[in-house]
Design a protein around this motif. Sequence first.
Motif, PDB file in Angstrom:
ATOM      1  N   PHE A  72       0.769  -1.242   0.021  1.00 38.63           N
ATOM      2  CA  PHE A  72       0.095   0.081   0.095  1.00 38.63           C
ATOM      3  C   PHE A  72       1.040   1.380   0.012  1.00 38.63           C
ATOM      4  O   PHE A  72       1.449   1.351   0.869  1.00 38.63           O
ATOM      5  N   SER A  73       0.853   2.108  -0.798  1.00 41.31           N
ATOM      6  CA  SER A  73       1.647   3.268  -0.995  1.00 41.31           C
ATOM      7  C   SER A  73       0.862   4.480  -1.524  1.00 41.31           C
ATOM      8  O   SER A  73      -0.316   4.183  -1.911  1.00 41.31           O
ATOM      9  N   TRP A  74       1.601   5.548  -1.627  1.00 46.32           N
ATOM     10  CA  TRP A  74       0.624   6.741  -2.201  1.00 46.32           C
ATOM     11  C   TRP A  74       0.232   6.769  -3.530  1.00 46.32           C
ATOM     12  O   TRP A  74      -0.515   7.355  -3.941  1.00 46.32           O
ATOM     13  N   ASP A  88      10.471  -6.140  -0.143  1.00 49.19           N
ATOM     14  CA  ASP A  88       9.934  -5.507   0.988  1.00 49.19           C
ATOM     15  C   ASP A  88       8.681  -4.570   0.857  1.00 49.19           C
ATOM     16  O   ASP A  88       9.084  -3.301   0.401  1.00 49.19           O
ATOM     17  N   PRO A  89       7.582  -4.933   1.072  1.00 51.62           N
ATOM     18  CA  PRO A  89       6.790  -3.995   0.863  1.00 51.62           C
ATOM     19  C   PRO A  89       6.665  -2.743   2.065  1.00 51.62           C
ATOM     20  O   PRO A  89       6.115  -1.551   1.569  1.00 51.62           O
ATOM     21  N   ASN A  90       7.431  -3.009   2.924  1.00 50.22           N
ATOM     22  CA  ASN A  90       7.654  -1.743   3.557  1.00 50.22           C
ATOM     23  C   ASN A  90       8.175  -0.593   3.173  1.00 50.22           C
ATOM     24  O   ASN A  90       7.924   0.644   3.668  1.00 50.22           O
ATOM     25  N   GLY A  91       9.131  -0.874   2.051  1.00 52.97           N
ATOM     26  CA  GLY A  91       9.840   0.301   1.412  1.00 52.97           C
ATOM     27  C   GLY A  91       8.603   0.997   0.653  1.00 52.97           C
ATOM     28  O   GLY A  91       8.871   2.394   0.402  1.00 52.97           O
ATOM     29  N   PHE A  92       7.669   0.508  -0.065  1.00 53.61           N
ATOM     30  CA  PHE A  92       6.721   1.181  -0.698  1.00 53.61           C
ATOM     31  C   PHE A  92       5.601   1.918   0.288  1.00 53.61           C
ATOM     32  O   PHE A  92       4.818   2.941   0.078  1.00 53.61           O
ATOM     33  N   ALA A  93       5.460   1.475   1.512  1.00 53.19           N
ATOM     34  CA  ALA A  93       4.613   2.317   2.487  1.00 53.19           C
ATOM     35  C   ALA A  93       5.417   3.323   3.040  1.00 53.19           C
ATOM     36  O   ALA A  93       4.611   3.879   3.810  1.00 53.19           O
ATOM     37  N   SER A  94       6.540   3.696   2.871  1.00 55.51           N
ATOM     38  CA  SER A  94       7.091   4.815   3.577  1.00 55.51           C
ATOM     39  C   SER A  94       6.413   6.168   2.895  1.00 55.51           C
ATOM     40  O   SER A  94       5.867   6.288   1.895  1.00 55.51           O
ATOM     41  N   HIS A  95       6.437   7.243   3.905  1.00 54.24           N
ATOM     42  CA  HIS A  95       5.801   8.477   3.626  1.00 54.24           C
ATOM     43  C   HIS A  95       6.835   9.494   3.083  1.00 54.24           C
ATOM     44  O   HIS A  95       6.482  10.532   2.701  1.00 54.24           O
ATOM     45  N   PHE A 129       7.971   9.975  -0.312  1.00 55.56           N
ATOM     46  CA  PHE A 129       7.430   9.647  -1.859  1.00 55.56           C
ATOM     47  C   PHE A 129       8.335   9.553  -2.541  1.00 55.56           C
ATOM     48  O   PHE A 129       8.504   8.869  -3.601  1.00 55.56           O
ATOM     49  N   THR A 130       9.261  10.395  -2.681  1.00 54.61           N
ATOM     50  CA  THR A 130      10.407  10.378  -3.624  1.00 54.61           C
ATOM     51  C   THR A 130      11.270   9.101  -3.741  1.00 54.61           C
ATOM     52  O   THR A 130      11.495   8.441  -4.661  1.00 54.61           O
ATOM     53  N   ALA A 131      11.478   8.401  -2.364  1.00 55.08           N
ATOM     54  CA  ALA A 131      12.109   7.336  -2.067  1.00 55.08           C
ATOM     55  C   ALA A 131      11.155   6.115  -2.690  1.00 55.08           C
ATOM     56  O   ALA A 131      11.612   4.811  -3.095  1.00 55.08           O
ATOM     57  N   VAL A 132       9.824   6.072  -2.423  1.00 57.91           N
ATOM     58  CA  VAL A 132       8.915   5.363  -2.702  1.00 57.91           C
ATOM     59  C   VAL A 132       8.908   5.095  -4.518  1.00 57.91           C
ATOM     60  O   VAL A 132       9.141   3.958  -4.959  1.00 57.91           O
ATOM     61  N   SER A 133       9.171   6.449  -5.046  1.00 56.19           N
ATOM     62  CA  SER A 133       9.021   6.302  -6.425  1.00 56.19           C
ATOM     63  C   SER A 133      10.458   5.800  -6.946  1.00 56.19           C
ATOM     64  O   SER A 133      10.181   5.086  -7.891  1.00 56.19           O
ATOM     65  N   ASP A 134      11.484   5.958  -6.056  1.00 56.23           N
ATOM     66  CA  ASP A 134      12.733   5.444  -6.745  1.00 56.23           C
ATOM     67  C   ASP A 134      12.719   3.894  -6.610  1.00 56.23           C
ATOM     68  O   ASP A 134      13.147   3.026  -7.304  1.00 56.23           O
ATOM     69  N   LEU A 135      12.254   3.502  -5.429  1.00 58.52           N
ATOM     70  CA  LEU A 135      12.043   2.018  -5.326  1.00 58.52           C
ATOM     71  C   LEU A 135      11.248   1.229  -6.394  1.00 58.52           C
ATOM     72  O   LEU A 135      11.692   0.241  -6.755  1.00 58.52           O
ATOM     73  N   GLY A 136      10.086   1.934  -6.562  1.00 55.72           N
ATOM     74  CA  GLY A 136       9.392   1.380  -7.609  1.00 55.72           C
ATOM     75  C   GLY A 136      10.252   1.092  -8.935  1.00 55.72           C
ATOM     76  O   GLY A 136      10.116   0.315  -9.895  1.00 55.72           O
ATOM     77  N   LYS A 137      10.870   2.229  -9.527  1.00 49.35           N
ATOM     78  CA  LYS A 137      11.793   1.930 -10.576  1.00 49.35           C
ATOM     79  C   LYS A 137      12.554   1.205 -10.672  1.00 49.35           C
ATOM     80  O   LYS A 137      13.132   0.551 -11.554  1.00 49.35           O
TER      81      LYS A 137
END
Length: 486
Positions: free
Chosen positions: A91-93, A180-187, A189-197
Amino acid sequence: MNKPIRVVSVFCLVLFLALMVNATYLMYVRADGLSDDPRNRRIITATFSRERGAILVGKEAIARSVPSNDKYKFQRTYSEPFKYAPITGYFSWYSQTGVERSQNSVLAGDDSRLFVTRLVDLLSNTDPKGGNVLLTINAAAQDAAWAGLENLPGDAQGAVVALEPTTGRVLAMASTPTFDPNGFASHDFTAVSDLGKLLNADEREPLINRAIGTTLPPGSTFKLVTAAAAIESGNYDADSMVPGGYRFQLPQSDTTIGNYDDGNCGGRRITLTQALQVSCNVTFLTLANELGNDAMAEQAEKFGFNDTSLEDLAGQAQSLYPRDMDAPQTAMSGIGQSSVTATPLQMAMVAAAIANDGDVMRPYVVDEVRAPNLSVLDRTDTQSISKAISSTTADELTKMLVATVADGTAAPAQIPGVDVAGKTGTAQSSGDRPPYAWFVSFAPADDPKVAVAVLVQSSDTSPDEIGGGALGGPIAKAIMEAVITP
């Protein structure tokens, strides 16, 4: 009124009407779609500000929301991230996957089944909470599945599915490599986007749930479908004599296909049980050629091929049995090659149907929907989706599969004191990579509690040592033991 003023008035009226039409369209026609769209950041931001419901395995919350010290109030956390990521998703932004997506309305507290809860929260001026989702997963079986994949040599790729044959409940579902889905749950948002890429660019494809999203040639595990079609034709049973020998010549071709070990399967004429025990290619090439494409396709589709059946977890790929294969391709399909492809879930469904007197049950991962106070609001009903084979055919196949474990290629799945039914598979891939290893089984054979499919897509195993029994058998055994001897 002069003409310029009249024109301006009409133009403004048109703009006003257009605005009203657009507002009505967005608020009433597209409202549900926009609310459910994972890209809707306003919905995500609002959801971050309330306590999202938990995803449960038994009494353990494998995904839950805890208070945070920022403007979003709550942080999503996953207690055993790698083991359960293919099921929970994240679950992410900017998006959701897995159960986080399929059950988003419940977890976010917006589902109609939570109306009374929302009303009570409103009247008591209490912050709203999301509902909880109880999964069908058996924790011990999931532990065994994950441990089995983790213990494969090297940077392995593979997946496991375990089903309860009589209901379709998914008892275990594991995939590797994972994330690790915890990385996507981070607040952040830049880090979440980078992880997705980063993960989307990873050639190992860790975001794919291989248990339902990867289709590969099922190899000799598909011989169960071929044997089922042969017995259903009325011309064969477990004791019928069938062709053995060293090689089979493909129809309309000069190409001949031998057995995996270049042997003769025990003679020129052997029983169908012996053919399955030694996984005789010649026998099943012959049977598929005799039965023809229509009969083979019909039998495969009764088991679930060319369709999808998992409704509460997105990402299931269709397992394919093409209806337009020519004679040589049809013969090759009898040994799970040619254009035949399957997911581990599909092969688990084949094993489960045989275990369940021929009935194919719809698989599901969500057992119950619960209110924030854990009271049960809804429970998934079991559903039979097809009658793949008669109970008589299922009994014949079970006898053959028990013999294959007791004194055949599937011996690594033997459990002391328990009759186990099983079949190995080794599917050839392209010339520049090693074969795929498969294993399917169920136990106890006389009262099945669990059916398993294991796929080892790749591992650091010598090519001449790759086999469904050696790699998949021990994993299947551990899962079956976890279910039947807790």
